[in-house]
Design an enzyme around this catalytic site. Structure first.
Site, PDB file in Angstrom:
ATOM      1  N   SER A 251       0.664  -1.190   0.012  1.00 26.40           N
ATOM      2  CA  SER A 251       0.149   0.209   0.191  1.00 26.40           C
ATOM      3  C   SER A 251       0.824   1.339  -0.072  1.00 26.40           C
ATOM      4  O   SER A 251       1.897   1.214   0.630  1.00 26.40           O
ATOM      5  CB  SER A 251      -1.019  -0.020   1.005  1.00 26.40           C
ATOM      6  OG  SER A 251      -0.307   0.447   2.405  1.00 26.40           O
ATOM      7  N   LYS A 252       0.417   2.162  -0.539  1.00 27.17           N
ATOM      8  CA  LYS A 252       1.056   3.516  -0.912  1.00 27.17           C
ATOM      9  C   LYS A 252       1.293   4.025   0.618  1.00 27.17           C
ATOM     10  O   LYS A 252       2.134   4.619   0.859  1.00 27.17           O
ATOM     11  CB  LYS A 252       0.031   4.405  -1.526  1.00 27.17           C
ATOM     12  CG  LYS A 252       0.778   5.986  -1.897  1.00 27.17           C
ATOM     13  CD  LYS A 252       0.880   5.704  -3.194  1.00 27.17           C
ATOM     14  CE  LYS A 252       1.704   7.439  -3.706  1.00 27.17           C
ATOM     15  NZ  LYS A 252       2.391   7.357  -4.861  1.00 27.17           N
ATOM     16  N   ARG A 253       0.449   3.719   1.647  1.00 24.69           N
ATOM     17  CA  ARG A 253       0.563   4.345   2.894  1.00 24.69           C
ATOM     18  C   ARG A 253       1.828   3.969   3.469  1.00 24.69           C
ATOM     19  O   ARG A 253       2.592   4.669   4.258  1.00 24.69           O
ATOM     20  CB  ARG A 253      -0.622   3.876   3.947  1.00 24.69           C
ATOM     21  CG  ARG A 253      -1.895   4.577   3.855  1.00 24.69           C
ATOM     22  CD  ARG A 253      -2.757   4.186   4.978  1.00 24.69           C
ATOM     23  NE  ARG A 253      -2.012   4.287   6.438  1.00 24.69           N
ATOM     24  CZ  ARG A 253      -2.457   3.979   7.335  1.00 24.69           C
ATOM     25  NH1 ARG A 253      -3.514   3.260   7.553  1.00 24.69           N
ATOM     26  NH2 ARG A 253      -1.771   4.091   8.598  1.00 24.69           N
ATOM     27  N   GLY A 255       4.584   3.506   1.862  1.00 23.08           N
ATOM     28  CA  GLY A 255       5.601   4.088   1.017  1.00 23.08           C
ATOM     29  C   GLY A 255       5.848   2.982  -0.089  1.00 23.08           C
ATOM     30  O   GLY A 255       6.924   2.967  -0.883  1.00 23.08           O
TER      31      GLY A 255
END
Length: 481
Positions: A251-253, A255
């Site tokens: 996930s982008k969260r 990184g």
RNA sequence: GACCUCUUGGUCAAGCGGUUAAGACACCGCCCUUUCACGGCGGCUACAGGGGUUCGAAUCCCCUAGAGGUCACCA
């Protein structure tokens, strides 16, 4: 006729899990000679991110996944953006109401939220209580006509089973009693994901649906819808998640990179595709390098894995390095040039030669600047760098060697790699030195780094005679200080 | 919590009743070499646990454990 689709929501960048789903969907279609379609699922107006649709087009093109039908390429089953199809869902929902598969609901958000939180307090699972199912047809239609806000809900039987056959997971069956009467048409008139999917997949004659396992548990409910419509459901195939570690998905969260992030860092599209393809699919052979065309040829459903797999950046990087090395020198130079220019002045350095030296040392393009920055500016370095056990060198040996090599270098007239090589090697032999004892100190003295692309001779050439001699002088001074 | 699903080395994975349980990445050695890298050779480490079924289970069944997913007018 096999028709597959990739149906992302425009909520941001194309993440790697999505890319993989798109890839498998594409590969399957191409493998069997079917069609690959792009559909944009933008029924959630609030989550839509401006520009995200264009990002999807770009990413798919960048990845080489060309689609036969889609918003920007057209096709016989358009429009391919759900909000542009908004008016076509309601009649289908009404058809369902006619045959008892759905019903109008006028319950307020407040009433539902209250019921939900009450259930949650007791630790029970919330289910809509079919309150509005009791309304007579006339009553419901009167309220709709009067302009009262409403939604349309799926009428799930209170008993019995709902099931479907997944092409990967097999037969999946649940009790209808555990299913909720989900909303099909929202108060804003737009369909929910579940409903739009069923209607669009049918209308677009989709034969195979591949998507993430997050939809696995809602799939049985789809079949109820298909049954109510009297439609034949497509073949479903749910794909396991791509994880960042044992317990969290990518996930982008945290990184984790998107496909575009990877491209920006200097990963090669072919390497990413090759790696992603093997993350959850195996050719069942020892082969691991595939072009897109070869993947199309080899891909099959048999090789798919049911278990989630962890995205291993190290392996991607290795793949990328392998792809780098396969590039012709010209192709590598072309890719490396922009990165070289971040660290080197093209007017001062032979970039082509630098690229050659870098070629099989580069795994990812973004490593390039820091590998060559020492050429632009001599870094500060500790004299311990002169110590190398195998070369049998240390600062004392180095000082001696540098003093001997300084005049040799100064005397070289032909400042080419061949010329320097000839001059230096001749001197080493003449002075009775060991290669390593002369060349190691020399390389350190003019690079200031333990590891460099190329040895003393290549670096000397790149630096130019003047700079090379200046660096030797400074390094001698440092050793004498 | 309920329902659904998954489980071979640190990671990707082969295996689909009989194998010394492949291969790759990573890691560690050695070789090559003016450094590093490349390349070559070698090494390390796995069937989640427990019951069955069977002459024989990584492979079939059950239970347990762990992990994931779903339970929205989000997709």
């Amino acid at each position: 006729m096999v028709r597959t689709r990739f149906a992302p929501s425009p909520t941001g960048y194309l993440h790697l899990g999505g890319l993989r789903t798109a890839l498998y969907t594409y590969l399957y279609a191409r493998h069997v000679g079917g069609k690959f379609i792009l559909r944009i699922e933008d029924t959630d107006q609030e989550r839509e991110v401006p520009g995200a649709i264009d990002k999807i087009y770009q990413s798919l093109r960048l990845a080489g996944l060309d689609y036969d039908e889609g918003p920007d390429v057209g096709g016989d089953y358009g429009p391919y953006i759900q909000t542009q199809r908004r008016d076509l869902y309601l009649p289908y929902a009404q058809k369902l109401i006619e045959n008892g598969g759905a019903y109008y609901c006028f319950c307020t958000k407040e009433r539902l939220d209250e019921a939900r939180s009450e259930k949650e307090k007791k630790g029970e699972t919330y289910k809509y209580d079919k309150h509005c199912l009791a309304l007579t047809k006339e009553e419901a239609e009167r309220r709709v006509a009067a302009g009262e806000p409403y939604v349309i809900r799926q009428n799930v039987p209170l008993s019995g089973k709902a099931s479907f056959d997944d092409a990967l997971y097999g037969h999946v069956e649940v009790d209808c009693a555990t299913l909720d009467d989900n909303v099909l048409i929202k108060a804003d008139g737009l369909p929910t994901y579940n409903f739009a999917n069923v209607v669009d997949d049918h209308l677009m004659a989709i034969s195979h649906v591949m998507r993430g396992t997050e939809y696995l548990s809602s799939a049985p409910k789809y079949n109820l819808l298909y049954e109510s419509f009297g439609w034949t459901p497509p073949t479903y195939l749910h794909l396991p998640v791509v994880m960042r570690d044992a317990t969290r998905k990518l996930s982008k969260r945290y990184g984790d990179p998107s496909f575009e992030d990877l491209m920006d860092k200097g990963y090669l599209q072919e390497a990413i595709i090759n790696f992603i393809a093997l993350l959850g699919w195996s050719p069942r052979s020892e082969r691991e390098f595939f072009t897109l065309a070869e993947l199309i040829e080899a891909f099959d459903l048999e090789g798919l894995s049911k278990a989630p797999s962890i995205f291993d950046m190290d392996k991607l990087t290795w793949f990328n390095g392998e792809y780098m090395r396969k590039l012709t020198p010209e192709a590598f130079f072309e890719k490396a040039e922009p990165w070289l220019q971040k660290a080197l002045d093209p007017a001062k350095f032979d970039l082509k030669r630098v690229a050659e030296l870098l070629h099989n040392r580069t795994d990812v393009l973004d490593q390039i600047p820091e590998m060559v920055d020492f050429l632009s500016e001599m870094p500060e370095f500790p004299v311990e760098l002169y110590t190398h056990k195998k070369m049998k060198t240390n600062p004392d040996v180095a000082l001696d060697a540098l003093k001997k090599m300084r005049p040799v270098m100064a005397g070289i007239a032909d400042w080419t790699e061949e010329g320097i090589h000839a001059g230096v090697m001749e001197a080493i032999a003449r002075l009775g030195m060991k290669n390593g004892q002369a060349l190691w100190p020399l390389r350190i003295a003019i690079s200031g780094k333990a590891n460099t692309p190329g040895g003393a001779i290549e670096i000397g050439y790149l630096l130019g005679k003047e700079e090379t001699l200046a660096r030797i002088d400074r390094s001698i001074a440092q050793l004498e200080a």
